[in-house]
Design a protein around this motif. Structure first.
Motif, PDB file in Angstrom:
ATOM      1  N   VAL A 418      63.011  58.111  41.905  1.00  0.00           N
ATOM      2  CA  VAL A 418      61.782  57.873  41.141  1.00  0.00           C
ATOM      3  C   VAL A 418      61.628  56.372  40.967  1.00  0.00           C
ATOM      4  O   VAL A 418      62.541  55.710  40.475  1.00  0.00           O
ATOM      5  N   LEU A 419      60.486  55.833  41.403  1.00  0.00           N
ATOM      6  CA  LEU A 419      60.212  54.404  41.267  1.00  0.00           C
ATOM      7  C   LEU A 419      58.985  54.214  40.398  1.00  0.00           C
ATOM      8  O   LEU A 419      57.915  54.743  40.703  1.00  0.00           O
ATOM      9  N   TRP A 420      59.140  53.488  39.315  1.00  0.00           N
ATOM     10  CA  TRP A 420      58.017  53.211  38.441  1.00  0.00           C
ATOM     11  C   TRP A 420      57.183  52.064  39.033  1.00  0.00           C
ATOM     12  O   TRP A 420      57.728  51.168  39.687  1.00  0.00           O
ATOM     13  N   PRO A 421      55.874  52.059  38.815  1.00  0.00           N
ATOM     14  CA  PRO A 421      55.038  50.946  39.306  1.00  0.00           C
ATOM     15  C   PRO A 421      55.428  49.633  38.634  1.00  0.00           C
ATOM     16  O   PRO A 421      56.046  49.613  37.572  1.00  0.00           O
ATOM     17  N   THR A 422      55.032  48.540  39.256  1.00  0.00           N
ATOM     18  CA  THR A 422      55.299  47.217  38.693  1.00  0.00           C
ATOM     19  C   THR A 422      54.709  47.105  37.288  1.00  0.00           C
ATOM     20  O   THR A 422      53.585  47.543  37.038  1.00  0.00           O
ATOM     21  N   ASN A 423      55.489  46.558  36.391  1.00  0.00           N
ATOM     22  CA  ASN A 423      55.091  46.322  34.998  1.00  0.00           C
ATOM     23  C   ASN A 423      54.992  47.605  34.170  1.00  0.00           C
ATOM     24  O   ASN A 423      54.428  47.605  33.077  1.00  0.00           O
ATOM     25  N   VAL A 424      55.501  48.722  34.714  1.00  0.00           N
ATOM     26  CA  VAL A 424      55.527  49.982  33.985  1.00  0.00           C
ATOM     27  C   VAL A 424      56.964  50.468  33.951  1.00  0.00           C
ATOM     28  O   VAL A 424      57.680  50.382  34.948  1.00  0.00           O
ATOM     29  N   GLY A 425      57.404  50.974  32.819  1.00  0.00           N
ATOM     30  CA  GLY A 425      58.779  51.435  32.726  1.00  0.00           C
ATOM     31  C   GLY A 425      58.955  52.510  31.675  1.00  0.00           C
ATOM     32  O   GLY A 425      58.037  52.854  30.943  1.00  0.00           O
ATOM     33  N   THR A 426      60.178  53.050  31.635  1.00  0.00           N
ATOM     34  CA  THR A 426      60.570  54.001  30.595  1.00  0.00           C
ATOM     35  C   THR A 426      61.734  53.394  29.829  1.00  0.00           C
ATOM     36  O   THR A 426      62.714  52.930  30.437  1.00  0.00           O
ATOM     37  N   PHE A 427      61.643  53.403  28.531  1.00  0.00           N
ATOM     38  CA  PHE A 427      62.677  52.777  27.708  1.00  0.00           C
ATOM     39  C   PHE A 427      63.808  53.757  27.451  1.00  0.00           C
ATOM     40  O   PHE A 427      63.588  54.885  27.030  1.00  0.00           O
ATOM     41  N   LEU A 428      65.036  53.300  27.751  1.00  0.00           N
ATOM     42  CA  LEU A 428      66.237  54.077  27.458  1.00  0.00           C
ATOM     43  C   LEU A 428      66.933  53.434  26.260  1.00  0.00           C
ATOM     44  O   LEU A 428      67.510  52.351  26.382  1.00  0.00           O
ATOM     45  N   PRO A 429      66.864  54.073  25.081  1.00  0.00           N
ATOM     46  CA  PRO A 429      67.482  53.478  23.894  1.00  0.00           C
ATOM     47  C   PRO A 429      69.005  53.450  24.020  1.00  0.00           C
ATOM     48  O   PRO A 429      69.587  54.129  24.874  1.00  0.00           O
ATOM     49  N   PRO A 430      69.685  52.710  23.182  1.00  0.00           N
ATOM     50  CA  PRO A 430      71.148  52.719  23.195  1.00  0.00           C
ATOM     51  C   PRO A 430      71.688  54.009  22.570  1.00  0.00           C
ATOM     52  O   PRO A 430      71.024  54.659  21.761  1.00  0.00           O
ATOM     53  N   GLY A 431      72.919  54.362  22.967  1.00  0.00           N
ATOM     54  CA  GLY A 431      73.588  55.515  22.376  1.00  0.00           C
ATOM     55  C   GLY A 431      72.943  56.822  22.763  1.00  0.00           C
ATOM     56  O   GLY A 431      72.158  56.920  23.700  1.00  0.00           O
ATOM     57  N   GLY A 432      73.295  57.855  22.023  1.00  0.00           N
ATOM     58  CA  GLY A 432      72.773  59.175  22.317  1.00  0.00           C
ATOM     59  C   GLY A 432      73.314  59.712  23.631  1.00  0.00           C
ATOM     60  O   GLY A 432      74.435  59.391  24.048  1.00  0.00           O
ATOM     61  N   ALA A 433      72.511  60.524  24.304  1.00  0.00           N
ATOM     62  CA  ALA A 433      72.965  61.177  25.532  1.00  0.00           C
ATOM     63  C   ALA A 433      71.786  61.419  26.454  1.00  0.00           C
ATOM     64  O   ALA A 433      70.619  61.347  26.049  1.00  0.00           O
ATOM     65  N   ILE A 434      72.089  61.702  27.702  1.00  0.00           N
ATOM     66  CA  ILE A 434      71.094  62.111  28.690  1.00  0.00           C
ATOM     67  C   ILE A 434      71.363  63.571  29.024  1.00  0.00           C
ATOM     68  O   ILE A 434      72.432  63.912  29.543  1.00  0.00           O
ATOM     69  N   GLY A 435      70.431  64.423  28.640  1.00  0.00           N
ATOM     70  CA  GLY A 435      70.564  65.846  28.942  1.00  0.00           C
ATOM     71  C   GLY A 435      70.244  66.126  30.395  1.00  0.00           C
ATOM     72  O   GLY A 435      69.382  65.480  31.006  1.00  0.00           O
ATOM     73  N   ILE A 436      70.946  67.086  30.978  1.00  0.00           N
ATOM     74  CA  ILE A 436      70.760  67.466  32.380  1.00  0.00           C
ATOM     75  C   ILE A 436      70.427  68.953  32.451  1.00  0.00           C
ATOM     76  O   ILE A 436      71.088  69.773  31.811  1.00  0.00           O
ATOM     77  N   GLN A 437      69.397  69.287  33.210  1.00  0.00           N
ATOM     78  CA  GLN A 437      69.202  70.681  33.614  1.00  0.00           C
ATOM     79  C   GLN A 437      69.599  70.770  35.075  1.00  0.00           C
ATOM     80  O   GLN A 437      68.993  70.124  35.933  1.00  0.00           O
ATOM     81  N   ALA A 438      70.640  71.536  35.364  1.00  0.00           N
ATOM     82  CA  ALA A 438      71.190  71.611  36.724  1.00  0.00           C
ATOM     83  C   ALA A 438      71.012  73.028  37.270  1.00  0.00           C
ATOM     84  O   ALA A 438      71.429  74.001  36.640  1.00  0.00           O
ATOM     85  N   HIS A 439      70.393  73.117  38.432  1.00  0.00           N
ATOM     86  CA  HIS A 439      70.200  74.405  39.104  1.00  0.00           C
ATOM     87  C   HIS A 439      71.054  74.413  40.366  1.00  0.00           C
ATOM     88  O   HIS A 439      70.799  73.651  41.303  1.00  0.00           O
ATOM     89  N   TYR A 440      72.083  75.251  40.377  1.00  0.00           N
ATOM     90  CA  TYR A 440      72.994  75.369  41.512  1.00  0.00           C
ATOM     91  C   TYR A 440      72.780  76.716  42.202  1.00  0.00           C
ATOM     92  O   TYR A 440      72.552  77.730  41.542  1.00  0.00           O
TER      93      TYR A 440
END
Length: 695
Positions: A418-440
């Motif tokens: 996934v590539l965000w356009p120039t000057n556009v982004g998503t902020f990832l705050p410090p701490g916490g966690a990244i949830g994953i939905q995994a389909h195997y």
């Protein structure tokens, strides 16, 4: 008409410059009579013994693959072109023929190979003359070329048991240039259909079809096709559109690393191009423009197919594919700024694996702006998809999606980065966690997946000013009847504020057949943004619009999905079952993920309109007639059943419909209950990890 006038018309007709016209009542004009008469001297192209498989969209952008009609008793293809008096005159007679035979298992299709006819014009012609049969858009003329099409009004009868062309010719002997008899003495097409159904040889017509000539310019270039250069014409196309996947270490099943490999696989290359399986782009070229378009252009398609049909000659010159040592890079976007390991999971050799919802502890001590992300998938055969979402708190149990914030990336077969356009982004705050939905998905042997997620950040001195957000046009109330071949579902997402739409990612399962996405403006205007005439579960991707699309406040993003739950769907696990929403691939989904940004939101001035958008989400799932309220007939699925049970209480004004304010009150109650349930779950001890393999 003078001899000189007829002679001139004959010359024009033989050059393909005069097409034939009609008066207001549909009768052929005198000029058309002369043109057609002169054209009778043109020799027909040879008819093939058998017909190869193909996939073409029709005028409504619904895909049709020939070999999926293998259970038909016979298939009839009728050639057509806009403005041709013969095509127009034949329309009611073709409908009569269809009505006579479709109950006997005969399939009817029209084929438009005319270079001058656009999809919109064909759709208008089909509606005006009530064809009642899908008109296939043979824009590249490959099907018409193979069938030997010369004119409109040609009937091809095909035996699906052998794929032999059993008949080619006119409908009957009623129509000729300037002549129309009341009754046919010879019913050649009907006789051929009867013979094909009965397994008898069909008799040939005694004359060719009296239709308008169709220009096939490539027919005169057979000698030139044999001179197409592998070095300068073919290899560059393969390098640009194919080799990225078809090289050692990449996702493609064969490595196109030399002429010998290309030559060996050339029949298969021709087939996957004609059936639109490769490149796996799937979006219709008739709708929208997209970044990183993986499809082949018309010129590229014709070059490859004509080169292969000429025998795939090697010719002179070096082999560009063999000159460089090729190996897929470990990270296609370069080494990430942060590499996170998805918790390993052992996938059994067989059985059912429920969705896994692990999490990754976020190691960042300060927030960062994400500009790109990519997954390095360890077990490609086993991983169907990964979805992600930031979580403020580290979960003690499954990382349920209901607690997710912004996505930090995703993976599906064919869409790894996934590539965000120039000057556009998503902020990832410090701490916490990244949830994953995994389909195997098990594939025959036990393996342990150890995939990784790579994140790429903006540097401190180049922080973006604009914020990317995501939402889903979703319908978990879908109900697909057993045996339905083109079951249609619709849902929408209403935008409460002005936004810019960047991309769309359609998703369904084995029964998904086609999909599209429309923008309905507040003033009533409608615009199709994306069309997948033939959805392919095996290849899924984000379609990024070439230019962001303005979405005024109050607009709706409307998605349609068509599902094939019939026995004609080779991927259908069981056509006798009614299918509803579910996680597993033999169940179904209606899920179009979109990325957008609010026009008045900046990184310095964040806003959150998600709650406003969610107020219409339930309405968008159930409101099938798009009138902005719910009638009893629209309440389907589990959610619909619940609403139906309390319909009288929810419909406070007794109008017979549930309107927006009434539905919003119900959603608010459900939201409070959901929040209470989540709080209770967070206080509960962690649930034991389910055993690998199943339910």
């Amino acid at each position: 008409m003078s001899k000189a006038r007829i002679s001139v018309l004959g010359l024009l007709a033989s050059a393909g410059l005069v097409y034939g016209c009609a008066t207001d009542d549909g009768a052929m004009s005198a000029a058309a009579h002369g043109t057609m008469a002169a054209a009778t001297e043109t020799a027909s192209a040879p008819m093939p013994v058998t017909i190869d498989n193909f996939m073409l969209p029709d005028e409504t952008l619904m895909g049709h693959e020939l070999y999926r009609l293998a259970d038909a008793k016979a298939i009839v293809i009728v050639t057509q072109a806009n403005g041709c008096p013969i095509s127009r005159t034949l329309a009611p007679h073709v409908r009569e023929l269809k009505a006579r035979y479709e109950g006997q298992g005969v399939e009817f299709l029209m084929l438009n190979s005319a270079l001058q006819d656009s999809r919109e014009a064909i759709a208008k012609e089909a509606a005006e003359f009530n064809f009642g049969i899908p008109v296939l858009l043979d824009s590249n003329q490959l099907v018409g070329e193979q069938l030997g099409v010369t004119r409109t009004g040609e009937f091809f009868v095909i035996d699906p048991k052998t794929w032999k062309v059993t008949y080619r010719g006119p409908l009957d002997d009623r129509f000729d240039y300037g002549v129309q008899k009341a009754k046919a003495n010879h019913t050649w097409a009907a006789d051929a259909i009867d013979a094909t159904i009965a397994g008898r040889p069909a008799l040939a017509a005694s004359k060719q079809s009296p239709g308008c000539l169709i220009d096939f310019p490539e027919r005169a270039k057979k000698a030139q096709h044999a001179k197409i250069s592998y070095t300068t014409d073919v290899a560059p196309i393969l390098e640009a559109k194919c080799v990225t996947c078809h090289q050692p270490g990449s996702i493609g099943p064969m490595a196109l690393t030399s002429y010998e490999m290309v030559k060996g696989f050339s029949p298969m290359i021709r087939e996957v191009i004609r059936t639109d399986r490769m490149p796996p782009w799937n979006a219709s070229p008739h709708v929208g423009k997209f970044e990183d378009d993986k499809s082949l252009t018309k010129a590229e398609i014709k070059t490859l197919v004509h080169w292969i049909e000429a025998g795939a000659p090697r010719g002179e010159g070096p082999d560009p594919l063999a000159l460089a040592k090729r190996e897929a890079p470990e990270w296609p976007l370069g080494k990430p700024d942060l590499i996170l390991e998805v918790p390993s999971y052992t996938i059994p050799a067989s059985g059912v694996v429920d969705y896994q919802r692990p999490h990754i502890v976020n190691p960042l001590k300060e927030g960062r702006w994400i500009k790109a992300s990519t997954f390095k998938v360890d077990q490609r055969q086993a991983v169907h998809h990964f979805l992600t979402g930031y979580m403020k708190d580290i979960p003690t149990g499954p990382a349920n999606e209901s607690r997710w914030g912004s996505s930090v990336g995703g993976y599906a077969v064919g869409s790894e980065s996934v590539l965000w356009p120039t000057n556009v982004g998503t902020f990832l705050p410090p701490g916490g966690a990244i949830g994953i939905q995994a389909h195997y998905t098990p594939f025959g042997k036990e393996v342990t997946d150890k995939s990784k997620l790579g994140l790429y950040f903006y540097k401190d001195d180049e922080k973006p000013d604009l914020v990317m957000r995501g939402a889903v046009v979703i319908d978990n109330t879908i109900v697909i009847p057993p045996g339905a071949s083109r079951h249609k579902e619709v849902a929408y997402l209403e935008f409460p504020k002005e936004a810019l739409l960047y991309s769309a990612f359609p998703h369904a399962h084995y029964r998904g057949y086609a999909s599209d996405l429309w923008l309905h403006y507040p003033d009533g205007k409608k615009e199709m943004l994306l069309s997948l005439p033939r959805y392919d579960f095996n290849w899924q991707r984000d379609y990024v619009f070439e230019k962001p699309i303005k979405v005024p406040a109050g607009s709706r993003l409307v998605a349609h999905y068509w599902y094939d739950n019939s026995k004609r769907n080779p991927a259908n696990p069981d056509p006798t079952k009614e299918i509803v929403w579910g996680d597993q691939s033999w169940e179904e989904m209606f899920f179009t993920n979109v990325r957008y940004r609010w026009v008045d939101e900046t990184a310095a001035n964040p806003v959150n309109y998600d709650e406003l958008m969610n107020q219409t989400r339930m309405l968008g799932m159930l409101d099938d007639n798009l009138d902005g309220k719910l009638q009893k007939a629209e309440l389907k699925g589990e959610m619909g059943k619940r609403l139906l049970a309390y319909f009288g209480q929810i419909d406070r004004d007794s109008s017979g419909s549930i309107e927006k304010p009434e539905l919003a009150a119900v959603q608010s109650m459900f939201g409070r209950r959901r929040n209470a349930d989540q709080a209770q779950q967070q206080q509960a001890p962690a649930a034991p990890k389910p055993a690998a393999g199943g339910r």
